[in-house]
Design a protein around this motif. Structure first.
Motif, PDB file in Angstrom:
ATOM      1  N   PRO A 140      57.994  48.649  40.524  1.00 56.99           N
ATOM      2  CA  PRO A 140      57.192  47.476  41.581  1.00 56.99           C
ATOM      3  C   PRO A 140      56.685  47.313  42.318  1.00 56.99           C
ATOM      4  O   PRO A 140      55.144  46.484  42.625  1.00 56.99           O
ATOM      5  CB  PRO A 140      58.794  46.257  41.433  1.00 56.99           C
ATOM      6  N   PHE A 141      56.792  48.045  43.175  1.00 62.00           N
ATOM      7  CA  PHE A 141      55.842  48.785  44.257  1.00 62.00           C
ATOM      8  C   PHE A 141      54.648  49.113  43.639  1.00 62.00           C
ATOM      9  O   PHE A 141      53.365  49.014  44.493  1.00 62.00           O
ATOM     10  CB  PHE A 141      56.260  49.392  45.165  1.00 62.00           C
ATOM     11  N   PHE A 142      54.604  49.898  42.752  1.00 59.72           N
ATOM     12  CA  PHE A 142      53.466  50.126  42.431  1.00 59.72           C
ATOM     13  C   PHE A 142      51.840  48.802  41.979  1.00 59.72           C
ATOM     14  O   PHE A 142      50.849  48.785  41.973  1.00 59.72           O
ATOM     15  CB  PHE A 142      52.700  51.398  41.220  1.00 59.72           C
ATOM     16  N   ILE A 143      52.446  47.826  41.412  1.00 57.23           N
ATOM     17  CA  ILE A 143      52.686  46.781  40.303  1.00 57.23           C
ATOM     18  C   ILE A 143      52.126  46.626  41.929  1.00 57.23           C
ATOM     19  O   ILE A 143      51.348  45.907  41.966  1.00 57.23           O
ATOM     20  CB  ILE A 143      53.713  46.683  39.163  1.00 57.23           C
ATOM     21  N   VAL A 144      52.850  45.916  43.152  1.00 55.21           N
ATOM     22  CA  VAL A 144      52.199  45.344  43.786  1.00 55.21           C
ATOM     23  C   VAL A 144      51.029  45.567  44.407  1.00 55.21           C
ATOM     24  O   VAL A 144      50.163  44.715  44.808  1.00 55.21           O
ATOM     25  CB  VAL A 144      54.003  45.448  44.678  1.00 55.21           C
ATOM     26  N   TRP A 152      34.750  49.728  40.273  1.00 53.23           N
ATOM     27  CA  TRP A 152      34.744  50.075  41.468  1.00 53.23           C
ATOM     28  C   TRP A 152      34.081  49.494  42.476  1.00 53.23           C
ATOM     29  O   TRP A 152      35.106  49.051  43.252  1.00 53.23           O
ATOM     30  CB  TRP A 152      34.202  52.093  41.496  1.00 53.23           C
ATOM     31  N   ALA A 153      33.619  48.958  41.982  1.00 51.48           N
ATOM     32  CA  ALA A 153      32.655  47.480  43.085  1.00 51.48           C
ATOM     33  C   ALA A 153      33.361  46.640  43.044  1.00 51.48           C
ATOM     34  O   ALA A 153      33.882  46.213  43.696  1.00 51.48           O
ATOM     35  CB  ALA A 153      31.662  47.403  42.870  1.00 51.48           C
ATOM     36  N   ALA A 154      34.289  46.115  41.643  1.00 57.34           N
ATOM     37  CA  ALA A 154      35.067  44.847  41.517  1.00 57.34           C
ATOM     38  C   ALA A 154      36.274  45.054  42.839  1.00 57.34           C
ATOM     39  O   ALA A 154      36.660  44.387  43.514  1.00 57.34           O
ATOM     40  CB  ALA A 154      36.006  44.682  40.655  1.00 57.34           C
ATOM     41  N   MET A 163      42.691  42.622  37.302  1.00 53.16           N
ATOM     42  CA  MET A 163      42.544  43.496  37.560  1.00 53.16           C
ATOM     43  C   MET A 163      41.301  43.896  37.670  1.00 53.16           C
ATOM     44  O   MET A 163      39.900  43.396  37.032  1.00 53.16           O
ATOM     45  CB  MET A 163      43.358  44.520  36.374  1.00 53.16           C
ATOM     46  N   PRO A 164      40.768  44.804  38.795  1.00 54.32           N
ATOM     47  CA  PRO A 164      39.291  45.092  38.859  1.00 54.32           C
ATOM     48  C   PRO A 164      39.122  45.789  37.521  1.00 54.32           C
ATOM     49  O   PRO A 164      39.523  46.515  37.412  1.00 54.32           O
ATOM     50  CB  PRO A 164      39.511  46.038  40.367  1.00 54.32           C
ATOM     51  N   SER A 192      47.731  44.190  44.642  1.00 53.43           N
ATOM     52  CA  SER A 192      46.607  44.077  45.932  1.00 53.43           C
ATOM     53  C   SER A 192      45.286  44.116  45.549  1.00 53.43           C
ATOM     54  O   SER A 192      44.842  43.949  46.665  1.00 53.43           O
ATOM     55  CB  SER A 192      47.307  44.482  46.917  1.00 53.43           C
ATOM     56  N   VAL A 193      44.928  44.519  44.930  1.00 50.99           N
ATOM     57  CA  VAL A 193      43.670  45.289  45.365  1.00 50.99           C
ATOM     58  C   VAL A 193      43.055  43.827  43.794  1.00 50.99           C
ATOM     59  O   VAL A 193      42.094  44.735  42.966  1.00 50.99           O
ATOM     60  CB  VAL A 193      42.963  46.146  44.534  1.00 50.99           C
ATOM     61  N   SER A 194      43.760  43.266  43.002  1.00 50.75           N
ATOM     62  CA  SER A 194      42.843  42.384  42.226  1.00 50.75           C
ATOM     63  C   SER A 194      42.380  41.061  42.900  1.00 50.75           C
ATOM     64  O   SER A 194      42.782  40.682  43.599  1.00 50.75           O
ATOM     65  CB  SER A 194      43.881  41.894  41.708  1.00 50.75           C
ATOM     66  N   ALA A 195      41.217  40.844  41.724  1.00 51.20           N
ATOM     67  CA  ALA A 195      41.185  39.275  42.229  1.00 51.20           C
ATOM     68  C   ALA A 195      42.100  37.760  41.815  1.00 51.20           C
ATOM     69  O   ALA A 195      42.658  37.799  40.580  1.00 51.20           O
ATOM     70  CB  ALA A 195      40.082  38.794  41.607  1.00 51.20           C
TER      71      ALA A 195
END
Lengths: 315, 377, 286
Positions: free
Chosen positions: A49-53, A74-76, A70-71, A57-60
């Motif tokens: 779960p930590f990895f999923i979080v 790389w730019a996203a 999910m991004p 946290s780097v998704s939009a």
């Protein structure tokens, strides 16, 4: 690593037939079952779960189910990082939340230590039946509902609460002192809830200390206070650290206490995260808040684990 | 309690006056009085729970007497806290401070002394030299062997040059070889420093070799005080006779007394017994005759005189211990007598003079036996 | 027994008063006839009656109990295995990670655990279609995860204080490792497993934050219900509910404590008796 390579060696029984499984069990298979089942569970339900979080946290944020995307590039990704974590820097709500939490948790830890140490010491030095009863009284709150114990303070601290009523009745004050929804109330709540977590490891440590060491120090000319500073205090350091971490870490992320007793205008970070998630429905930012909180707590958690492992090694 | 005529000429240095210690309803030390001289190496000997450790802890100041008082060097110790007493203790567990180096442990007591840092350092060095631990100064206690820890504990307790050093089972945690060596080291140090040592031990051999004088304690009471020889050769009761070494006891009645010798009839022995007596006995008194196993001669042949102190029996058991052998001989009355014999000749098993199931004579000199009055409850 | 200093005694008194007075006052107010929670209006048990007729409360309590029983049971099984691993299986690849994952849930802030578990459930649902939706099941999974760590610690400390030669003796007498586990180890750690189960059970009953994150529609647990009411202020029926819960828990803990103390005292008595028998005078020679 996987659960399969946990057991030391891998010598599968050569024979086949009805006893194959039993033989596998009796050889090393039982060890793999014993270790593998909880290991696998923790990998899936605690570590993953930590990895999923971290990924979220780097998704939009998006208007979809689930509410994020999910991004794709790389730019996203860098853009998402800038957006999500940028909030935490730009918006005072977040960084004051972190600072507030760290400050309140640290102060509460010191308060717990100041109250808890003499209590643990007194219990460890009392004899037989008295000690058992005192210990039971410390453990009892562990088992009673945390939420209800915080709730009990709501009845005490309110403008119309018991404390104010008694003080007014005694004539000490004319107007009720506002105590609910203040920082003071949060301190009371945290110290009250986490005091047993400070006392128990301290007690376990102090109780194990050899009292003849104190006698030896006195015999060599140390007065009681000096003996305490020279002998008892340094030897109880592991207990102090364990107890402090048990208070500091969960208190930093505390939600219920600030939500019920605290001020709405300067919340602790746990409440910020909770609201971000449930009220704003912004999962990526909530995840970013969690990632940073975890990052802040990594060092204390490592210290706690280190002392835990050390205590384990000594036994 | 027997007042032993004291051979010590040293002035009384420690005086224990009618000291009683009760824990609830349990009396750990029961009205004990004892004088210990300056520079003496004194041992308190007894089994577990006899009150010897409680007495030691009262000397150190960790326990207060329920009644009575303790004087050290003419000063009443009542109400004097442990940290103000001119007494230091070496603990049974050594009680070394685990978080301090050897050096810090030894120097700990000096922190409270009015000394400069340099003086303190010198003193620690001197002590570590004395116990030969100079190269271990920086180590922590857990990095030392048992013997080394014991020496650190000794150095730490001696650091403040106490008037009295209390030692609680000082050799208890060491193995047999090391114990013997350490025993002599302790005696040398005591001799050199001239400090009064009070040793608590349950090990009679340790007490016998270490101490100038021994007090035997039992259930809170001192049973006998004396030099090791006194205690071994002239026990004052069945208890001390039995407690120190091993002994054969024959119950009987006094038949006649003549010139310091008593003649006793003891049915279990099956012969007339004659023995030295130190006690005012009269005819008809119930007594026990005590003979140590090594004072009995065992032979297949008849001894020269069989009038007194000679009985016949059969060898029931034989134990070979190298330097000596122990025989258990069964008398006609059914009583068992222990006899030990020094193996002063080199003999193979085939040459053995006395063997299993042999009929043997046991005999001893009247001066080797002692008459003990009947035990008062 | 040394006399304790006045300072320590007064801190002890203050500390225990601090821990217990708020609960006692709250319990007193549960018998308040007045609707205003903080004004005494005479003795009454009316709130207890109202509480028992409140279906919402009863449903939430039953759901919480169900989740607690199931999650405590699974947590005890997994936690015992984890405790065995830590105490008995020595070094293996990944041990550091394993012991870290056991001790971290003890101190991890609930908001982080709750949020990350929710993210896991959502991701799993999108990826493999399980668990479909959230509710009692996902709460149970979450509770198993954080309470198994407590069980593991309890079992582990019991095992490390236990003499391992007992197990070696059984092995020496011909038992296979599995038999030893079943015949020797499990009976010895059974008390630890029971206290582990009880702790897991109460932790589950008590949890608000993790349940709030991982639950879904129709999965309102008792703490969630209480929290939603409490946010609005102090009410006498919550006082009554709290009193019932506190009384049940206290009764349980005190009973368990008395039983433990009694068996401990019995053991001490037995040991003393055995020693007295051994020390009885033996017939000597004469």
């Amino acid at each position: 690593m996987s659960a399969q390579d946990l057991a030391a060696d891998n010598k599968a029984p050569a024979a086949t037939g009805p006893g194959k499984f039993a033989r596998w069990l009796n050889k090393d298979g039982w060890k793999r079952l014993v270790t593998g089942a909880p290991y696998l569970w923790l990998l899936v339900f605690f570590l993953a779960p930590f990895f999923i979080v971290a990924v979220i946290s780097v998704s939009a944020a998006a208007y979809s189910i689930p509410p994020f995307t999910m991004p794709a590039s790389w730019a996203a990704l860098t853009e998402n990082v800038a957006t999500n974590f940028g909030y935490l820097i730009d918006d005072a709500l977040y960084y004051t939340g972190y600072l507030n939490s760290l400050k309140i948790a640290a102060n509460s830890t010191v308060l717990c230590l100041l109250i808890g140490y003499p209590m643990a010491y007194g219990i460890a030095r009392s004899s037989g039946a008295t000690r058992n009863i005192l210990l039971l009284l410390i453990i009892l709150p562990f088992w009673t509902s945390f939420l209800l114990r915080i709730y009990a303070w709501m009845g005490l601290l309110g403008n119309n609460g018991t404390i104010n009523n008694v003080l007014v009745w005694l004539g000490i004050i004319n107007e009720p002192i506002p105590m609910m929804n203040t920082e003071f109330a949060v301190y009371v709540g945290i110290v009250y809830s986490y005091l047993p977590f400070m006392i128990l490891p301290l007690y376990a440590n102090l109780e194990r200390l050899d009292t003849t060491l104190n006698e030896a120090a006195m015999d060599l000319g140390s007065r009681p206070f000096r003996t305490f500073v020279d002998i008892t205090l340094p030897l109880s350091l592991p207990g102090i650290i364990a107890g402090s971490m048990l208070v500091f870490i969960p208190a930093t992320g505390e939600y219920v206490i600030p939500a019920l007793l605290g001020r709405a205008d300067s919340p602790m970070i746990g409440r910020v995260l909770f609201d971000e998630f449930f009220l704003n429905r912004d999962w990526p930012v909530a995840s970013a808040v969690a990632v940073v909180l975890l990052f802040l707590l990594v060092v204390p958690i490592m210290i706690f684990n280190h002392y835990n492992a050390k205590a384990e090694g000594v036994e | 309690m027997a007042e032993n005529s004291d051979t010590k000429t040293d002035p009384v240095f420690i005086r224990i006056e009618n000291v009683t210690k009760k824990f609830g309803s349990f009396t750990a030390v029961d009205n004990v009085s004892l004088d210990i001289g300056r520079g003496e190496l004194f041992a308190l000997l007894g089994g577990s729970g006899c009150g010897k450790t409680t007495l030691l802890r009262m000397l150190a100041g960790f326990e207060a007497p329920t009644s009575g008082r303790i004087m050290i060097d003419g000063q009443d110790m009542t109400g004097v806290a442990p940290f103000d007493r001119p007494v230091n203790m070496m603990f049974q567990s050594y009680a070394l401070f685990p978080h301090m180096s050897v050096e810090k442990n030894v120097g700990y007591g000096l922190k409270h002394e009015n000394m400069t840092d340099a003086q303190r350092k010198d003193r620690v060095r001197e002590l570590l030299d004395m116990v030969q631990l100079t190269q271990f100064a920086a180590r922590k206690p857990h990095q030392l062997s048992g013997g080394q820890r014991q020496r650190v504990a000794l150095a730490r307790a001696l650091a403040k040059s106490p008037k009295v050093l209390l030692l609680d089972e000082p050799l208890g945690a060491l193995d047999k070889k090391l114990r013997e060596q350490t025993q002599f080291e302790l005696m040398n140090i005591q001799d050199r420093l001239g400090i009064t040592f009070i040793v608590v031990t349950h090990d009679q051999e340790e007490a016998m070799t270490l101490a100038d004088r021994i007090a035997i304690m039992d259930r809170g009471v001192i049973r006998q005080v004396g030099t090791p020889t006194d205690i071994y050769e002239f026990p004052n009761s069945r208890f001390t006779a039995d407690f120190i070494g091993s002994i054969n006891l024959f119950d009987g009645t006094v038949a006649a007394i003549k010139a310091g010798k008593a003649r006793i009839t003891a049915p279990a022995a099956g012969c007339a017994l004659e023995a030295d007596t130190r006690y005012g006995l009269s005819t008809g008194d119930k007594v026990s005759v005590a003979v140590r196993p090594e004072k009995i001669t065992i032979s297949r042949g008849k001894p020269r005189s069989t009038a007194v102190n000679a009985v016949q029996g059969e060898v029931l058991d034989l134990g070979y211990f190298g330097k000596d052998s122990l025989y258990r001989v069964k008398l006609a009355s059914g009583a068992l007598v222990r006899v030990s014999k020094v193996n002063d000749q080199r003999l193979s098993e085939a040459d053995r003079q006395v063997d299993w199931e042999d009929k043997v004579w046991l005999s001893w000199d009247a001066r080797s036996a002692i008459v003990l009055p009947e035990e008062r409850p | 027994m040394q006399k304790r200093s006045v300072f320590i005694l007064s801190v002890l008194c203050f500390g225990f008063a601090f821990l217990y007075v708020p609960i006692l006052i709250m319990m007193a107010y549960s018998f308040n006839a007045s609707r205003l929670a903080t004004v005494w209006g005479g003795f009454s048990t009316e709130w207890y009656g109202k509480l028992l007729q409140n279906d919402q409360v009863i449903d939430a309590a039953l759901l919480s109990l169900r989740i607690a029983v199931v999650s405590a049971t699974f947590a005890t099984i997994l936690g015992t295995l984890a405790g065995l691993t830590l105490a008995r299986l020595g070094r293996f690849k990944g041990r550091t990670l394993f012991s870290g994952m056991i001790s971290a849930p003890l101190i991890m802030p609930d908001v982080i655990t709750g949020l990350s578990l929710l993210m896991l459930f959502v991701s799993l649902e999108t990826l493999i279609g399980w668990p479909s939706g959230r509710g009692a099941n996902t709460v149970t999974l979450a509770h198993i995860t954080f309470s198994m760590a407590y069980v593991a610690i309890i079992v582990q400390s019991r095992l490390t204080s236990m003499d391992q030669s007992v197990e070696e003796a059984a092995m020496d007498l011909g038992s296979t490792p599995l038999r030893v586990l079943w015949d020797i180890t499990l009976p010895i750690i059974a008390p630890a497993m029971i206290s582990g189960w009880l702790l897991a059970f109460t932790l589950s009953l008590d949890d608000l934050v993790i349940a709030s994150f991982t639950s879904g529609p129709g999965g309102t647990t008792l703490p969630m219900l209480i929290f939603s009411k409490v946010k609005l202020g102090v009410t006498p029926d919550i006082n009554a509910l709290a009193t019932i819960i506190v009384c049940i828990v206290t009764l349980g803990v005190v009973l368990a404590g008395i039983l433990m103390m009694r068996s401990e005292r019995q053991r001490q008595l037995d040991e003393q008796r055995a020693q007295a028998e051994a020390a009885a005078p033996q017939p000597g020679i004469a």
